[in-house]
Design an enzyme around this catalytic site. Structure first.
Site, PDB file in Angstrom:
ATOM      1  N   TYR A  30      -4.374 -15.678  29.262  1.00  0.00           N
ATOM      2  CA  TYR A  30      -5.223 -15.175  30.129  1.00  0.00           C
ATOM      3  C   TYR A  30      -6.351 -16.385  30.612  1.00  0.00           C
ATOM      4  O   TYR A  30      -6.557 -16.510  31.542  1.00  0.00           O
ATOM      5  CB  TYR A  30      -6.370 -14.035  29.652  1.00  0.00           C
ATOM      6  CG  TYR A  30      -5.247 -12.614  29.932  1.00  0.00           C
ATOM      7  CD1 TYR A  30      -5.404 -11.932  31.024  1.00  0.00           C
ATOM      8  CD2 TYR A  30      -4.430 -12.388  28.981  1.00  0.00           C
ATOM      9  CE1 TYR A  30      -4.596 -10.908  31.092  1.00  0.00           C
ATOM     10  CE2 TYR A  30      -3.511 -11.048  29.069  1.00  0.00           C
ATOM     11  CZ  TYR A  30      -3.589 -10.457  30.640  1.00  0.00           C
ATOM     12  OH  TYR A  30      -2.990  -9.189  30.785  1.00  0.00           O
ATOM     13  N   GLU A  79      -2.445  -4.194  26.481  1.00  0.00           N
ATOM     14  CA  GLU A  79      -1.220  -4.751  25.634  1.00  0.00           C
ATOM     15  C   GLU A  79      -1.219  -4.826  24.246  1.00  0.00           C
ATOM     16  O   GLU A  79      -0.191  -4.618  23.753  1.00  0.00           O
ATOM     17  CB  GLU A  79      -1.293  -6.141  26.358  1.00  0.00           C
ATOM     18  CG  GLU A  79      -0.850  -5.981  27.901  1.00  0.00           C
ATOM     19  CD  GLU A  79      -1.342  -7.276  28.806  1.00  0.00           C
ATOM     20  OE1 GLU A  79      -1.491  -8.469  28.303  1.00  0.00           O
ATOM     21  OE2 GLU A  79      -1.403  -7.231  29.983  1.00  0.00           O
TER      22      GLU A  79
HETATM   23  C1  HEM Z   1       2.827  -9.657  36.924  1.00  0.00           C
HETATM   24  C2  HEM Z   1      -1.871  -8.728  37.222  1.00  0.00           C
HETATM   25  C3  HEM Z   1      -2.730 -12.295  33.928  1.00  0.00           C
HETATM   26  C4  HEM Z   1       1.957 -13.371  34.241  1.00  0.00           C
HETATM   27  C5  HEM Z   1       1.756  -9.204  37.622  1.00  0.00           C
HETATM   28  C6  HEM Z   1       1.531  -8.029  38.337  1.00  0.00           C
HETATM   29  C7  HEM Z   1       0.109  -7.934  38.550  1.00  0.00           C
HETATM   30  C8  HEM Z   1      -0.407  -8.941  37.474  1.00  0.00           C
HETATM   31  C9  HEM Z   1      -0.349  -7.147  39.539  1.00  0.00           C
HETATM   32  C10 HEM Z   1       2.695  -7.333  39.253  1.00  0.00           C
HETATM   33  C11 HEM Z   1       3.129  -6.110  38.177  1.00  0.00           C
HETATM   34  C12 HEM Z   1       4.088  -5.372  39.223  1.00  0.00           C
HETATM   35  O1  HEM Z   1       3.641  -4.699  39.774  1.00  0.00           O
HETATM   36  O2  HEM Z   1       5.273  -5.571  39.073  1.00  0.00           O
HETATM   37  C13 HEM Z   1      -2.602  -9.700  36.405  1.00  0.00           C
HETATM   38  C14 HEM Z   1      -3.865  -9.654  36.293  1.00  0.00           C
HETATM   39  C15 HEM Z   1      -4.033 -10.677  35.305  1.00  0.00           C
HETATM   40  C16 HEM Z   1      -2.673 -11.239  34.978  1.00  0.00           C
HETATM   41  C17 HEM Z   1      -5.036  -8.786  36.921  1.00  0.00           C
HETATM   42  C18 HEM Z   1      -5.350 -11.135  34.601  1.00  0.00           C
HETATM   43  C19 HEM Z   1      -6.706 -10.403  34.816  1.00  0.00           C
HETATM   44  C20 HEM Z   1      -1.120 -12.812  33.664  1.00  0.00           C
HETATM   45  C21 HEM Z   1      -1.117 -13.985  32.833  1.00  0.00           C
HETATM   46  C22 HEM Z   1       0.169 -14.182  32.935  1.00  0.00           C
HETATM   47  C23 HEM Z   1       0.552 -13.273  33.710  1.00  0.00           C
HETATM   48  C24 HEM Z   1      -2.475 -14.350  31.915  1.00  0.00           C
HETATM   49  C25 HEM Z   1       0.848 -15.385  32.264  1.00  0.00           C
HETATM   50  C26 HEM Z   1       0.268 -16.491  32.143  1.00  0.00           C
HETATM   51  C27 HEM Z   1       2.787 -12.521  34.975  1.00  0.00           C
HETATM   52  C28 HEM Z   1       4.199 -12.473  35.298  1.00  0.00           C
HETATM   53  C29 HEM Z   1       4.175 -11.407  36.028  1.00  0.00           C
HETATM   54  C30 HEM Z   1       3.216 -10.514  36.210  1.00  0.00           C
HETATM   55  C31 HEM Z   1       5.065 -13.416  34.503  1.00  0.00           C
HETATM   56  C32 HEM Z   1       5.716 -10.921  36.481  1.00  0.00           C
HETATM   57  C33 HEM Z   1       6.012 -11.215  37.975  1.00  0.00           C
HETATM   58  C34 HEM Z   1       6.552 -12.507  38.354  1.00  0.00           C
HETATM   59  O3  HEM Z   1       6.900 -13.056  37.361  1.00  0.00           O
HETATM   60  O4  HEM Z   1       6.233 -12.949  39.273  1.00  0.00           O
HETATM   61  N1  HEM Z   1       0.451  -9.557  36.897  1.00  0.00           N
HETATM   62  N2  HEM Z   1      -1.822 -10.413  35.586  1.00  0.00           N
HETATM   63  N3  HEM Z   1      -0.322 -12.379  34.268  1.00  0.00           N
HETATM   64  N4  HEM Z   1       1.979 -11.418  35.415  1.00  0.00           N
HETATM   65 FE1  HEM Z   1       0.282 -10.769  35.487  1.00  0.00          FE
END
Ligand code: HEM
Length: 401
Positions: A98, A140
């Protein structure tokens, strides 16, 4: 929730952040992947990066969350947070990651908005980020602990024991457990992430709904070949699976996750799907057959034509094993003779009689779900009884504008 210091600042800066969210998202990812290219190997979906709209999901959801904090602080979007948390744990996300997103997102906000980001504005958005991040981290942690795994342990190797061509662009894979460690049973409607090595040596992950209740040793999922439209690239994962994966090959699957799962109840159930949205419905039906319930179940499905209706035989078999199982199908291009339960055109729920006091599950393209959901609400179905699953980043929720 938001401190008294930050609340007016967020209220005042939300419009400008909103107007620039596409550019913020673009620069955020660019900057992050330049500094941390390893995040594109086995974590982020590089297909999503080619599509500006999909890039918006992460940054857009933070803006959506900020809007909520300002307008409706007593009622935070739990559904959005649960969906994201499930997606994250299916990827094996770790709490310490994060800080990486934080650093790059704040950098992008300053890069796009320039001098407007005073230290006070930066501090207020920092607060929003960590409020949301900490909620996600806690959820999580709970999800990992519910399956008794830590982030490094969610992956298992499975062997493909059957490959079934369902339609010209959908294939079912049945996989068998090769790892002696026990696996968690999936819940009806859940998905797994699949991790594959691409031809250029980079790992990619995608989520696929489980299409059958597992028996402890087997899992089953269906993959639609993704063809890029309007200049978007073809889906590299789905094409690799279709073109190269055969019986005897080994694949890496995560433990099952996903928040849109069937409630255990005796109320009538209406499942409404379109296209490949049939996959979680097939899983739910299979679980229902296994649980030996006398629930009344109605499946409403929309597809291009009869020949593109994937898993039709499987869902019809499941419905036939239920006390009261019924299918209605709509085809945009019907092929001549239509059975009594087949309709032409887009799904119109006014074509069918809906059971009293039912629970509804929807899955399909966003436009389909908006249409069906609106029609259900107009018919007086309470919003609490309608759940939906979106494939791909959930722009409906993230599109706060
Ligand atoms: C997917 C929000 C932090 C990695 C998503 C999605 C959202 C989101 C809205 C799309 C979910 C869906 O509807 O399929 C957030 C928010 C974060 C956060 C609000 C922090 C407050 C992180 C972090 C990582 C991460 C720290 C990793 C370094 C991913 C990955 C996906 C994803 C790999 C799958 C979509 C893709 O590969 O493009 N996240 N996320 N996220 N997030 Fe996060």
């Amino acid at each position: 929730m938001l401190s008294d210091t930050s609340l007016p600042i967020i209220r005042a800066t939300l419009p400008v952040v909103g107007e620039n969210i596409h550019e913020i998202a673009r620069r955020f990812y660019d900057h992050m992947f330049k500094g941390r290219p390893e995040l594109l190997d086995g974590l982020f979906n590089r297909g999503n990066q080619a599509d500006g709209h999909q890039q918006q999901a992460l940054a857009g959801s933070i803006a959506a969350f900020a809007t909520n904090l300002v307008d409706n602080p007593d009622n935070l979007p739990d559904h959005l947070l649960n969906r994201v948390a499930h997606k994250h744990v299916s990827l094996g996300l770790r709490p310490n990651q994060y800080a990486i997103v934080h650093e790059n997102l704040m950098w992008a906000i300053v890069d796009v908005l320039g001098d407007a980001v005073t230290p006070e504005v930066a501090a207020a958005w920092d607060e929003v980020y960590w409020l949301m991040a900490n909620m996600l981290i806690n959820k999580e942690r709970g999800l990992y602990s519910a399956v008794d795994l830590n982030p490094d342990e969610i992956w298992r190797t499975w062997e493909v024991v059957e490959r079934r061509e369902e339609t010209s662009d959908v294939v079912t894979f049945v996989v068998k457990r090769t790892d002696p460690r026990p696996t968690k049973q999936s819940l009806p409607g859940q998905y797994v992430s699949l991790k594959m090595l691409m031809k250029d040596g980079v790992h990619q992950l995608r989520q696929y709904s489980l299409t059958a209740a597992d028996d402890g040793d087997h899992r089953q999922f269906a993959v639609k070949r993704v063809q890029g439209i309007q200049g978007a690239p073809d889906g590299e994962m789905s094409n690799l699976l279709h073109d190269t994966v055969k019986v005897g090959d080994r694949v890496q699957l995560s433990a099952p996750f996903g928040d849109v799962v069937l409630n255990y109840s005796n109320r009538p159930l209406v499942l409404a799907s379109a296209g490949i949205g049939i996959t979680p419905m097939a899983g739910m039906l299979s679980h229902t057959v296994k649980s030996d319930t006398d629930r009344k179940i109605q499946l409403l499905h929309a597809d291009g034509e009869p020949g593109t209706f994937a898993l039709r035989r499987q869902v019809e078999d499941s419905l036939a094993q239920l006390n009261e199982g019924k299918l209605d199908a709509w085809f945009e291009r019907p092929d001549g003779t239509m059975a009594e339960n087949e309709h032409s055109g887009y799904m119109n729920i006014d074509d069918v009689q809906l059971p009293e006091d039912a629970e509804y599950y929807l899955c399909g393209p966003l436009a389909f779900m908006k249409l069906v959901r609106s029609a259900l609400i107009a018919r007086g179905i309470p919003a609490k009884d309608i759940q939906y699953e979106v494939f791909g980043p959930d722009l409906w929720l993230a599109d706060f504008q």
